[in-house]
Design a protein around this motif. Structure first.
Motif, PDB file in Angstrom:
ATOM      1  N   LEU A 127       8.401  -1.672 -12.909  1.00 51.41           N
ATOM      2  CA  LEU A 127       9.088  -0.687 -12.073  1.00 51.41           C
ATOM      3  C   LEU A 127       8.415  -0.591 -10.704  1.00 51.41           C
ATOM      4  O   LEU A 127       9.084  -0.418  -9.680  1.00 51.41           O
ATOM      5  CB  LEU A 127       9.089   0.700 -12.714  1.00 51.41           C
ATOM      6  CG  LEU A 127      10.018   0.928 -13.912  1.00 51.41           C
ATOM      7  CD1 LEU A 127       9.412   0.351 -15.190  1.00 51.41           C
ATOM      8  CD2 LEU A 127      10.281   2.414 -14.092  1.00 51.41           C
ATOM      9  N   LEU A 128       7.105  -0.726 -10.693  1.00 53.16           N
ATOM     10  CA  LEU A 128       6.338  -0.641  -9.461  1.00 53.16           C
ATOM     11  C   LEU A 128       6.148  -2.007  -8.814  1.00 53.16           C
ATOM     12  O   LEU A 128       6.229  -2.150  -7.590  1.00 53.16           O
ATOM     13  CB  LEU A 128       4.963  -0.026  -9.754  1.00 53.16           C
ATOM     14  CG  LEU A 128       4.010   0.126  -8.576  1.00 53.16           C
ATOM     15  CD1 LEU A 128       4.411   1.313  -7.715  1.00 53.16           C
ATOM     16  CD2 LEU A 128       2.567   0.291  -9.064  1.00 53.16           C
ATOM     17  N   GLU A 129       5.908  -3.023  -9.635  1.00 51.34           N
ATOM     18  CA  GLU A 129       5.489  -4.325  -9.128  1.00 51.34           C
ATOM     19  C   GLU A 129       6.651  -5.256  -8.778  1.00 51.34           C
ATOM     20  O   GLU A 129       6.496  -6.145  -7.930  1.00 51.34           O
ATOM     21  CB  GLU A 129       4.577  -5.000 -10.154  1.00 51.34           C
ATOM     22  CG  GLU A 129       3.304  -4.194 -10.449  1.00 51.34           C
ATOM     23  CD  GLU A 129       2.459  -4.837 -11.530  1.00 51.34           C
ATOM     24  OE1 GLU A 129       2.096  -6.009 -11.367  1.00 51.34           O
ATOM     25  OE2 GLU A 129       2.181  -4.165 -12.552  1.00 51.34           O
ATOM     26  N   ALA A 130       7.779  -5.075  -9.433  1.00 51.23           N
ATOM     27  CA  ALA A 130       8.933  -5.958  -9.175  1.00 51.23           C
ATOM     28  C   ALA A 130      10.229  -5.176  -9.326  1.00 51.23           C
ATOM     29  O   ALA A 130      11.091  -5.513 -10.146  1.00 51.23           O
ATOM     30  CB  ALA A 130       8.910  -7.147 -10.124  1.00 51.23           C
TER      31      ALA A 130
ATOM     32  N   ALA B 220       0.819  -1.212   0.000  1.00 49.18           N
ATOM     33  CA  ALA B 220       0.000   0.000   0.000  1.00 49.18           C
ATOM     34  C   ALA B 220       0.854   1.264   0.000  1.00 49.18           C
ATOM     35  O   ALA B 220       0.521   2.260  -0.657  1.00 49.18           O
ATOM     36  CB  ALA B 220      -0.939  -0.011   1.202  1.00 49.18           C
ATOM     37  N   GLU B 221       1.962   1.220   0.709  1.00 46.83           N
ATOM     38  CA  GLU B 221       2.846   2.390   0.786  1.00 46.83           C
ATOM     39  C   GLU B 221       3.354   2.780  -0.601  1.00 46.83           C
ATOM     40  O   GLU B 221       3.418   3.966  -0.958  1.00 46.83           O
ATOM     41  CB  GLU B 221       4.018   2.052   1.700  1.00 46.83           C
ATOM     42  CG  GLU B 221       4.660   3.240   2.368  1.00 46.83           C
ATOM     43  CD  GLU B 221       5.687   2.792   3.399  1.00 46.83           C
ATOM     44  OE1 GLU B 221       6.883   2.824   3.058  1.00 46.83           O
ATOM     45  OE2 GLU B 221       5.292   2.399   4.506  1.00 46.83           O
ATOM     46  N   ARG B 222       3.712   1.761  -1.409  1.00 46.79           N
ATOM     47  CA  ARG B 222       4.224   2.026  -2.748  1.00 46.79           C
ATOM     48  C   ARG B 222       3.125   2.560  -3.658  1.00 46.79           C
ATOM     49  O   ARG B 222       3.345   3.481  -4.458  1.00 46.79           O
ATOM     50  CB  ARG B 222       4.830   0.740  -3.330  1.00 46.79           C
ATOM     51  CG  ARG B 222       5.867   0.974  -4.420  1.00 46.79           C
ATOM     52  CD  ARG B 222       6.403  -0.345  -4.932  1.00 46.79           C
ATOM     53  NE  ARG B 222       7.090  -1.091  -3.888  1.00 46.79           N
ATOM     54  CZ  ARG B 222       7.414  -2.371  -3.989  1.00 46.79           C
ATOM     55  NH1 ARG B 222       7.072  -3.048  -5.078  1.00 46.79           N
ATOM     56  NH2 ARG B 222       8.048  -2.982  -3.014  1.00 46.79           N
TER      57      ARG B 222
ATOM     58  N   ARG C 150       0.288   7.178  -6.373  1.00 48.79           N
ATOM     59  CA  ARG C 150      -0.900   8.027  -6.480  1.00 48.79           C
ATOM     60  C   ARG C 150      -0.557   9.489  -6.193  1.00 48.79           C
ATOM     61  O   ARG C 150      -1.040  10.392  -6.885  1.00 48.79           O
ATOM     62  CB  ARG C 150      -1.988   7.540  -5.527  1.00 48.79           C
ATOM     63  CG  ARG C 150      -3.292   8.350  -5.621  1.00 48.79           C
ATOM     64  CD  ARG C 150      -4.390   7.741  -4.778  1.00 48.79           C
ATOM     65  NE  ARG C 150      -4.721   6.403  -5.248  1.00 48.79           N
ATOM     66  CZ  ARG C 150      -4.497   5.291  -4.539  1.00 48.79           C
ATOM     67  NH1 ARG C 150      -3.966   5.363  -3.321  1.00 48.79           N
ATOM     68  NH2 ARG C 150      -4.824   4.116  -5.038  1.00 48.79           N
ATOM     69  N   ALA C 151       0.273   9.725  -5.192  1.00 49.74           N
ATOM     70  CA  ALA C 151       0.645  11.099  -4.858  1.00 49.74           C
ATOM     71  C   ALA C 151       1.373  11.767  -6.028  1.00 49.74           C
ATOM     72  O   ALA C 151       1.132  12.942  -6.331  1.00 49.74           O
ATOM     73  CB  ALA C 151       1.521  11.111  -3.608  1.00 49.74           C
ATOM     74  N   ARG C 152       2.238  11.022  -6.690  1.00 51.61           N
ATOM     75  CA  ARG C 152       2.939  11.580  -7.853  1.00 51.61           C
ATOM     76  C   ARG C 152       1.952  11.899  -8.976  1.00 51.61           C
ATOM     77  O   ARG C 152       2.060  12.939  -9.639  1.00 51.61           O
ATOM     78  CB  ARG C 152       3.996  10.602  -8.353  1.00 51.61           C
ATOM     79  CG  ARG C 152       5.233  10.521  -7.471  1.00 51.61           C
ATOM     80  CD  ARG C 152       6.245   9.567  -8.070  1.00 51.61           C
ATOM     81  NE  ARG C 152       7.438   9.471  -7.244  1.00 51.61           N
ATOM     82  CZ  ARG C 152       8.439   8.630  -7.475  1.00 51.61           C
ATOM     83  NH1 ARG C 152       8.369   7.802  -8.508  1.00 51.61           N
ATOM     84  NH2 ARG C 152       9.486   8.598  -6.688  1.00 51.61           N
TER      85      ARG C 152
END
Length: 264
Positions: A246-249, A164-166, A171-173
Motif C-alpha cells: 500500500l505504501l511501497e507500490a 520521503a513525503e510518503r 509517520r504523522a499518522r
C-alpha cells in the motif's frame, strides 16, 4: 453512499463510486498503526467499499475481551451488503478471523502480507513475550518513542526507497495514534492471540487471493505455504515492494485490486 454503513463504535470511510444508492460490498482492513485512509490511494475508484479504523486505532473504540469476541462484535454490525473482505497485515489476520466465524458470508477474500497464524505453542509464547515488550514500551515511553523503534524493524527495511513525503505522511499518522489504543490492539489482536487459521483457509469455500511484496521473503514464503494447504489460492507477488505494498507500490497494487475485483 449511505452514511449509516459505518458500524457504531468505529470510525471509517466510504470509498469508491458506484451506481446511485449502491451499498459497499467490500470491507477494507488496514495494518497495525494504520488507518482507514491507508486505502484511499489504492482502492479502485469505481468500487464502493467500507474502510474502517480497526479497534484501538484512530478514534475507534479499543478492542475488548478476546480475539474472537472482538470479531464477533464487528461481524454483527457490518452492513448486509458486505460480501468481500480485503485486509493488509493485521487487517489480513482479522479478515481470516472473519472467515473463521462466517465462511459463507464472504464470497471472496484478498489477504495482503498477513500471517496465517502460529500453530506451535513455543512460537506462540515467544511472540506473546515480544508483543508484551512492545506493549510495555507503548505504556511506559509513549507514542513517539514507540514509533521511532517500530520504524526500525527489519520488516520495513525495503521502505528505504519510498519517497520521503510518503514516509513522512505515514509517520504523522502513526504519531497521531493513541498509545493505549495500540497496546490494546496488541493485547487482543496480536499474532499470539490469533487462532491458527490453516483449517479455516483449507475449508474456505470462496475465492482467496494472497498478495505479497516480492522483497518480503518471509511473508512470500508464508503465502507459498498457504497455497500448499489450499492449491486453489491465487498468489500475487508485487515486484519491487516489501511488506507494505500500500505504501511501497500503490499504483501497482491498485491495478491488481481492480483486476481481481473485475474477475470476481
Amino acid at each position: 453512499m449511505r452514511s449509516d454503513s459505518i458500524p457504531d463504535a468505529y470510525r471509517g470511510l466510504q470509498l469508491g463510486v458506484g451506481p446511485a444508492d449502491a451499498e459497499p460490498r467490500s470491507l477494507l482492513l488496514h495494518g497495525f498503526t494504520g488507518l482507514a485512509e491507508d486505502w484511499v490511494d489504492v482502492w479502485p475508484a469505481n468500487e464502493p467499499a467500507l474502510a474502517l479504523d480497526l479497534p484501538g486505532h484512530g478514534t475507534s473504540a479499543d478492542p475488548q475481551r478476546d480475539f474472537e469476541s472482538s470479531l464477533q462484535q464487528l461481524l454483527a454490525t457490518l452492513p448486509a451488503s458486505i460480501d468481500r473482505v480485503v485486509g493488509y497485515s493485521l487487517g489480513g489476520r482479522l479478515a481470516l478471523g472473519l472467515l473463521r466465524l462466517a465462511p459463507q458470508r464472504f464470497r471472496s477474500a484478498v489477504i495482503v502480507s498477513a500471517h496465517p497464524g502460529l500453530a506451535d505453542p513455543a512460537a506462540r509464547a515467544e511472540r506473546r513475550a515480544a508483543d508484551a515488550r512492545w506493549i510495555e514500551r507503548l505504556e511506559r515511553d509513549g507514542i513517539d518513542a514507540f514509533v521511532a523503534a517500530w520504524e526500525q524493524l527489519p520488516l520495513f527495511a525495503s521502505q528505504a526507497h519510498v519517497p520521503a513525503e510518503r514516509l513522512d505522511h505515514q509517520r504523522a499518522r502513526r504519531l497521531d495514534q493513541r498509545a493505549q489504543g495500540l497496546a490494546a490492539s496488541l493485547r487482543v489482536h496480536g499474532l499470539a492471540e490469533m487462532p491458527p487459521m490453516r483449517e479455516v483457509i483449507v475449508q474456505y469455500p470462496g475465492r482467496l487471493h494472497w498478495i505479497t511484496g516480492a522483497e518480503d521473503h518471509r511473508f512470500s514464503a508464508l503465502a507459498s505455504e498457504v497455497q500448499r494447504w489450499r492449491p486453489s489460492t491465487r498468489l500475487h507477488r508485487i515486484d519491487g515492494a516489501g511488506h507494505n505494498p500500500l505504501l511501497e507500490a500503490p499504483e501497482v497494487l491498485s491495478a491488481l485490486l481492480e483486476q481481481l475485483i473485475a474477475s470476481s
